[in-house]
Design a protein around this motif. Structure first.
Motif, PDB file in Angstrom:
ATOM      1  N   SER A 178       1.024   9.142  -0.208  1.00 49.62           N
ATOM      2  CA  SER A 178       1.299  10.303  -1.061  1.00 49.62           C
ATOM      3  C   SER A 178       0.021  10.980  -1.572  1.00 49.62           C
ATOM      4  N   PHE A 179      -1.136  10.340  -1.424  1.00 49.86           N
ATOM      5  CA  PHE A 179      -2.374  10.938  -1.920  1.00 49.86           C
ATOM      6  C   PHE A 179      -2.809  12.084  -1.001  1.00 49.86           C
ATOM      7  N   ARG A 180      -3.310  13.143  -1.640  1.00 49.65           N
ATOM      8  CA  ARG A 180      -3.733  14.351  -0.916  1.00 49.65           C
ATOM      9  C   ARG A 180      -5.136  14.746  -1.355  1.00 49.65           C
ATOM     10  N   VAL A 181      -5.926  15.271  -0.391  1.00 50.03           N
ATOM     11  CA  VAL A 181      -7.239  15.831  -0.730  1.00 50.03           C
ATOM     12  C   VAL A 181      -7.260  17.293  -0.279  1.00 50.03           C
ATOM     13  N   GLU A 182      -8.144  18.083  -0.895  1.00 51.45           N
ATOM     14  CA  GLU A 182      -8.258  19.510  -0.562  1.00 51.45           C
ATOM     15  C   GLU A 182      -9.177  19.627   0.653  1.00 51.45           C
TER      16      GLU A 182
ATOM     17  N   LEU B 256       0.810  -1.217   0.000  1.00 52.98           N
ATOM     18  CA  LEU B 256       0.000   0.000   0.000  1.00 52.98           C
ATOM     19  C   LEU B 256       0.843   1.267   0.000  1.00 52.98           C
ATOM     20  N   GLY B 257       2.023   1.156   0.606  1.00 53.40           N
ATOM     21  CA  GLY B 257       2.792   2.375   0.861  1.00 53.40           C
ATOM     22  C   GLY B 257       2.142   3.171   1.967  1.00 53.40           C
ATOM     23  N   ALA B 258       1.694   2.441   3.007  1.00 49.91           N
ATOM     24  CA  ALA B 258       0.972   3.082   4.108  1.00 49.91           C
ATOM     25  C   ALA B 258       1.653   2.758   5.429  1.00 49.91           C
ATOM     26  N   THR B 259       1.415   3.612   6.409  1.00 51.45           N
ATOM     27  CA  THR B 259       1.919   3.346   7.749  1.00 51.45           C
ATOM     28  C   THR B 259       0.979   2.364   8.442  1.00 51.45           C
ATOM     29  N   ALA B 260       1.408   1.839   9.591  1.00 43.80           N
ATOM     30  CA  ALA B 260       0.578   0.916  10.353  1.00 43.80           C
ATOM     31  C   ALA B 260      -0.727   1.584  10.787  1.00 43.80           C
ATOM     32  N   VAL B 261      -0.644   2.865  11.192  1.00 44.84           N
ATOM     33  CA  VAL B 261      -1.840   3.582  11.642  1.00 44.84           C
ATOM     34  C   VAL B 261      -2.802   3.788  10.471  1.00 44.84           C
ATOM     35  N   GLU B 262      -2.242   4.164   9.313  1.00 46.81           N
ATOM     36  CA  GLU B 262      -3.091   4.385   8.142  1.00 46.81           C
ATOM     37  C   GLU B 262      -3.800   3.102   7.715  1.00 46.81           C
ATOM     38  N   MET B 263      -3.071   1.994   7.698  1.00 48.27           N
ATOM     39  CA  MET B 263      -3.701   0.752   7.256  1.00 48.27           C
ATOM     40  C   MET B 263      -4.744   0.267   8.261  1.00 48.27           C
ATOM     41  N   ARG B 264      -4.478   0.471   9.566  1.00 50.19           N
ATOM     42  CA  ARG B 264      -5.440   0.069  10.579  1.00 50.19           C
ATOM     43  C   ARG B 264      -6.752   0.836  10.408  1.00 50.19           C
ATOM     44  N   ALA B 265      -6.634   2.116  10.063  1.00 48.08           N
ATOM     45  CA  ALA B 265      -7.838   2.919   9.854  1.00 48.08           C
ATOM     46  C   ALA B 265      -8.614   2.442   8.633  1.00 48.08           C
ATOM     47  N   LEU B 266      -7.900   2.082   7.562  1.00 39.44           N
ATOM     48  CA  LEU B 266      -8.560   1.564   6.363  1.00 39.44           C
ATOM     49  C   LEU B 266      -9.277   0.251   6.657  1.00 39.44           C
TER      50      LEU B 266
ATOM     51  N   THR C 115      -5.152  24.165   0.005  1.00 35.84           N
ATOM     52  CA  THR C 115      -4.644  23.430   1.162  1.00 35.84           C
ATOM     53  C   THR C 115      -4.879  21.944   0.945  1.00 35.84           C
ATOM     54  N   TRP C 116      -3.816  21.207   0.624  1.00 37.47           N
ATOM     55  CA  TRP C 116      -3.903  19.769   0.335  1.00 37.47           C
ATOM     56  C   TRP C 116      -3.220  19.002   1.467  1.00 37.47           C
ATOM     57  N   VAL C 117      -3.929  18.016   1.992  1.00 36.85           N
ATOM     58  CA  VAL C 117      -3.373  17.255   3.109  1.00 36.85           C
ATOM     59  C   VAL C 117      -3.536  15.760   2.822  1.00 36.85           C
ATOM     60  N   PRO C 118      -2.674  14.909   3.413  1.00 38.04           N
ATOM     61  CA  PRO C 118      -2.809  13.452   3.245  1.00 38.04           C
ATOM     62  C   PRO C 118      -4.192  12.992   3.705  1.00 38.04           C
ATOM     63  N   ILE C 119      -4.661  11.910   3.115  1.00 42.16           N
ATOM     64  CA  ILE C 119      -6.014  11.410   3.400  1.00 42.16           C
ATOM     65  C   ILE C 119      -6.200  11.140   4.883  1.00 42.16           C
ATOM     66  N   HIS C 120      -5.222  10.515   5.524  1.00 47.73           N
ATOM     67  CA  HIS C 120      -5.384  10.164   6.931  1.00 47.73           C
ATOM     68  C   HIS C 120      -5.475  11.421   7.806  1.00 47.73           C
ATOM     69  N   ARG C 121      -4.648  12.403   7.498  1.00 53.66           N
ATOM     70  CA  ARG C 121      -4.698  13.654   8.270  1.00 53.66           C
ATOM     71  C   ARG C 121      -6.012  14.388   7.984  1.00 53.66           C
ATOM     72  N   ALA C 122      -6.496  14.299   6.741  1.00 54.40           N
ATOM     73  CA  ALA C 122      -7.743  14.982   6.385  1.00 54.40           C
ATOM     74  C   ALA C 122      -8.919  14.419   7.167  1.00 54.40           C
ATOM     75  N   GLN C 123      -8.981  13.128   7.358  1.00 55.52           N
ATOM     76  CA  GLN C 123     -10.105  12.552   8.087  1.00 55.52           C
ATOM     77  C   GLN C 123     -10.060  12.988   9.554  1.00 55.52           C
ATOM     78  N   THR C 124      -8.848  13.185  10.101  1.00 55.12           N
ATOM     79  CA  THR C 124      -8.731  13.653  11.493  1.00 55.12           C
ATOM     80  C   THR C 124      -9.169  15.104  11.611  1.00 55.12           C
ATOM     81  N   ARG C 125      -8.692  15.933  10.690  1.00 48.18           N
ATOM     82  CA  ARG C 125      -8.996  17.368  10.776  1.00 48.18           C
ATOM     83  C   ARG C 125     -10.451  17.661  10.421  1.00 48.18           C
ATOM     84  N   ALA C 126     -11.057  16.806   9.585  1.00 53.56           N
ATOM     85  CA  ALA C 126     -12.472  17.019   9.239  1.00 53.56           C
ATOM     86  C   ALA C 126     -13.397  16.342  10.241  1.00 53.56           C
ATOM     87  N   GLY C 127     -12.827  15.529  11.132  1.00 53.21           N
ATOM     88  CA  GLY C 127     -13.624  14.860  12.160  1.00 53.21           C
ATOM     89  C   GLY C 127     -14.517  13.780  11.613  1.00 53.21           C
ATOM     90  N   ILE C 128     -14.087  13.087  10.569  1.00 56.97           N
ATOM     91  CA  ILE C 128     -14.886  12.014   9.972  1.00 56.97           C
ATOM     92  C   ILE C 128     -14.014  10.765   9.837  1.00 56.97           C
TER      93      ILE C 128
END
Length: 620
Positions: free
Chosen positions: A477-481, A382-392, A437-450
């Motif tokens: 490496s994926f980013r969302v606005e 995946l190219g993901a961290t342990a925390v990112e994959m656990r969330a997926l 403002t583009w942020v990684p998907i995992h950080r975006a879900q935290t900052r958006a509270g979802i």
């Protein structure tokens, strides 16, 4: 003097000599110039005997038929069939003393002129006298043929014991085999699948088959008594038809508790004879083919492996052991995965070497298992961290291929590839995203509270743009606005609050539990083949996104198909029983677009089987 019923040529010759009160060999010398020529059945010598004894062609041919005449090689013509000579010719001469005593009593003043040796006593598989219901007995043993076949001299040696009954064989209950072989040798018509096969070969097959059916006892020290038991046991199965023999082998394999191949271990003589001693005899191909096909159904034989002289074109069965070797997964890890995938039953008591399953049907399952990797390898894919994959995983965006407890290998790298390909299909160029403002998907879900599932769903549905930073193709490496994501979430939440309550579908995991499946990969296969329609929705209770099966898709599945789990719920039938019923009916699983749906059966077909078994539906 005329030949007795079923009398052999040496016996008739000896009785003629006894009547003249001369030795048999001397009588033969005077009659035909050679005792050996008569024993060999040479035509000119036989003509001399026929002329001197005034035998008709019919009587002479009958005597020769019961004696056996040299055919070719190691073959002898006996009762119109070419048989292996050693089936008739043995240093041990057997007979029924009760029959001989009756002969002697008919001419008490000259018993040796009346005691006739019957031809059917020669055949090794004939072990009883049907007239007296007694076992045959060894009368004498002699290696030198001319002495062995001098019936006058040998019977004279045993005459006192014959007349007193001291040699009589043990009384026995005549078997179906005893009656059958006597009728066949007499020339009476046979019926059934054994009819075209030579009498001697059927008898030898029954003997070898029965050897694996009769428990060894002290009776086995007597070869005649042993053969009487084994021939009877083998014939009782063989006479019922090919399917009865096949069923015997299958039942043997099911009940076999020891290690090793059940057919080779239990039916040692049969397999050895078919594979080695009878290899060049085409007459037994019918038995060889039958046993070979049964072994193909029982044993985990590899493609190209020789069984009774022929190779198996394609593997039909895998055992846990052979599947472990093919997949590279250890046996103790593999077996629970096979149970979960429906290839084996959890209650299957067989050891790994004999716990078999249909290799072609479960080829995809085994191929998938062979590709399974652990968490670390999946994160790398995946190219993901342990925390990112656990969330997926927690959000159901990525579903493990197995839920076997403590399974170390549970991910398929192809799932990572497909997931990344879906995200890549929604990419916008980095240049078009400049200044936002583009942020990684995992950080975006935290900052958006979802949940991360809502972020992924928004991207895949085209509501939120996605781009990448460095490390092309890696999840991290994926980013969302961020602002765009927040606006989408607010709009979605307003719609949700205004949406009236209505009948919902079921999550994939809930659907799997309902039909009795624990294997997520099997459920996903229904999605991949289009049997189930799913969509990513927000769970209002957990506020997490999840795959959900549409209500109409649920109803359509229940209407079209049945699984063993559904049968247990709807009809109250245990899974082991319903599996056995389906197997007995030879019903194949449903298939969609050439893909076999293991464990899924057309409802009308399954319900017909249940109705035939008297099962009544208890859930509407």
């Amino acid at each position: 003097m005329m030949p007795a019923d079923r009398e052999t040529l040496p016996s008739f010759l000896s009785r003629l000599a006894a009547e003249k009160n001369v030795e048999t060999q001397a009588f033969a010398q005077d009659l035909a110039g050679s005792y050996k020529r008569l024993l060999n059945g040479e035509p000119r010598a036989i003509e001399e005997l026929k002329s001197w004894a005034r035998l008709s062609d019919t009587s002479c041919n009958e005597v020769l038929s019961w004696t056996g005449v040299f055919d070719a090689g190691v073959r002898t013509m006996f009762r119109g069939e070419s048989v292996i000579s050693r089936s008739l010719r043995s240093p041990v001469v057997r007979g029924c003393p009760a029959c001989l005593r009756e002969d002697a009593n008919a001419r008490p003043f000259a018993p040796l002129t009346a005691m006739a040796m019957r031809g059917h006593w020669q055949l090794l598989e004939v072990s009883a006298c049907n007239r007296h219901a007694r076992l045959l007995v060894p009368l004498w043993e002699e290696q030198e043929r001319s002495r062995r076949l001098d019936m006058q001299a040998r019977l004279a040696e045993r005459l006192p014991e014959i007349l007193t009954g001291g040699l009589d064989g043990e009384e026995v209950e005549l078997s179906a085999f005893d009656l059958w072989i006597d009728a066949r040798l007499e020339g009476r018509a046979d019926e059934g699948w054994l009819a075209p096969i030579g009498t001697s070969w059927v008898a030898r097959f029954c003997d070898a088959l029965g050897d694996g059916l009769v428990a060894p006892t002290t009776a086995w020290e007597d070869p005649i008594k042993r053969r009487h038991l084994t021939c009877a046991a083998g014939y009782d199965v063989a006479a019922k038809g090919r399917e009865a023999v096949r069923r015997l082998f299958l039942e043997t394999a099911t009940a076999w508790k020891e290690v090793g191949d059940p057919i080779k271990r239990r039916f040692v003589r049969l397999f050895s004879y078919l594979d080695v001693h009878w290899r060049d005899h085409a007459e037994v191909d019918v038995f060889r083919d039958l046993v070979r096909e049964a072994m193909f159904e029982i044993s985990p034989i590899g493609a190209g492996e020789l069984v009774l002289g022929r190779p198996l074109a394609e593997r039909r069965l895998h055992s846990v052991v052979t599947a472990a070797a093919a997949s590279g997964v250890s046996e103790n890890r593999l077996r629970p995965l096979l149970v979960e995938g429906g290839a084996l039953s959890a209650e299957d008591p067989r050891p790994d070497a004999r716990a078999t399953f249909d290799a072609p049907r479960y080829a995809r399952l085994l191929a998938d298992i062979a590709q399974l990797v652990d968490d670390k390898a999946m994160r790398n894919a995946l190219g993901a961290t342990a925390v990112e994959m656990r969330a997926l995983e927690c959000d159901g965006v990525l579903v493990p291929r197995t839920f076997v407890e403590n399974s170390r290998i549970r991910w398929h790298p192809a799932d990572a590839e497909r997931f990344l390909a879906k995200l890549s299909g929604r990419l916008v160029s980095p240049a078009s995203a400049a200044g936002e403002t583009w942020v990684p998907i995992h950080r975006a879900q935290t900052r958006a509270g979802i949940s991360v599932g809502r972020v992924i769903a928004a991207v895949l549905d085209g509501h939120v743009r996605v781009t990448w930073a460095d490390g092309e193709g890696r999840y991290s490496s994926f980013r969302v606005e961020l602002a765009e994501l927040r606006r989408h979430v607010e709009a979605e939440d307003r719609k949700a609050s205004d949406r009236p309550a209505h009948l919902e579908g079921a999550s994939l995991s809930a659907f799997g539990r309902e039909i009795g499946w624990r294997d997520a990969a099997r459920v996903m296969r229904l999605v991949e083949t289009g049997v189930l329609e799913v969509s990513m929705v927000l769970n209002p209770r957990t506020q997490r996104s999840q795959w959900q099966v549409a209500p109409e898709s649920l109803a359509a599945f229940r209407q079209r198909f049945l699984t063993f789990g559904m049968v247990a719920t709807e009809f109250g039938i245990e899974t082991l029983s319903s599996r056995a019923w389906v197997a007995a009916a030879n019903v194949e699983p449903a298939s969609i677009g050439g893909v076999v749906l293991d464990g899924v059966y057309p409802r009308p077909v399954f319900e017909k089987i249940l109705a035939e078994r008297g099962a009544v539906r208890r859930v509407e």
